[in-house]
Design an enzyme around this catalytic site. Sequence first.
Site, short mmCIF file in Angstrom:
data_model
loop_
_atom_site.label_atom_id
_atom_site.label_comp_id
_atom_site.label_asym_id
_atom_site.label_seq_id
_atom_site.Cartn_x
_atom_site.Cartn_y
_atom_site.Cartn_z
CB SER A 133 -0.95 -0.05 1.20
OG SER A 133 -1.94 0.93 1.10
CG ASP A 163 -6.42 -3.79 -3.26
OD1 ASP A 163 -7.05 -2.84 -2.76
OD2 ASP A 163 -5.22 -4.00 -3.04
CG HIS A 189 -5.44 -2.60 0.42
ND1 HIS A 189 -4.72 -2.28 -0.70
CD2 HIS A 189 -4.92 -1.86 1.43
CE1 HIS A 189 -3.80 -1.39 -0.40
NE2 HIS A 189 -3.89 -1.11 0.90
#
Length: 336
Positions: free
Chosen positions: A35, A130, A164
């Site tokens: 991320s 995601d 995610h």
Amino acid sequence: MRIFCLLLLWACAAQAQVASLPAMRAGQVSVSGLSSGAYMAVQFEVAFSRTVIGAGVIAGGPYFCSQGSVLTATTTCSCTSELLLCRVRPGGTQVPELIALTDWFAAAQTIDPTSALASHRIWMFSGSADSVVPPAVSNDLYTYYRHYVDASRISYKRNLNAEHAMPTDSYGNRCRTLGSPYINNCRYDAAGQLLNWIYGPLNARNSGALNGRFIAFDQSEFIALPAWHGMADFGYLYIPPACDSGAGLGCKLHVVFHGCHQDPDSIGATFVRHAGYNAWADNNRMLILYPQAAATFTNPNACWDWFAHDDTRYAQQTGRQMAAVKRMVERLTTPP
């Protein structure tokens, strides 16, 4: 209180025993991240391409994607805005413009020459479910990399139905879960996959208790007033037994950037202990460096700076966080 910390909060005990990052003689530096940590890994790899040999990018996008704009970062490079609709779409990050800016930075010598990227090995992951950094953003990263790196040197995993998070094969939430600590058991060892791609076939990971040791080190040696600039007071280093002797001579160095909400104040040392890197380090002469971010008023989620929350030069070599991590790398790769 000390016993309480030792038994229940490993990170609290580590913080109480912060030491100086030891001088080591490691080589073959690589980076990875999740991320905001993925964006940081890409930034660091591109800016210091002469130092780094490869990168693992989990749910990240192209270099300089936000171009210093929080709005772009949260609506075009990710879907994290609480006020506006997500505007992620194929090609939406404007890859040709980002390539031109990369080349401009290189020409201005604020990052290393882009020609050094050609020898890198890149491993990418994008979960098909995601919702934070959707696959379209990672696809743009692949397009960006292909401008500088041959396809044979890039591995792109994008067929796993994962949300995610950091994918592991032994720890975390269910694979489709979105939530703390953002580590999901997807029956897939992302850390092992990326390390094996970057460095070539490695020895099998340690399947038992870890043999090495963790050091909590003082990050203020590398950036003045770290809490003012979105970095924690301390970071972590994992040292396997084979690297404890000889000051790490002949060992590799891998730098791991955690994601937002994965800093010590949010989840303690959970990411450091369970992201999956240390077991591979044990049997492959590899130091694992875990720099740590921290929350600030302009960065309440403890993300790494990939959208100028602290520094307009955030993606260049002189960016505060970038320079701080580079100094850590130099401490671990320069003969004492």
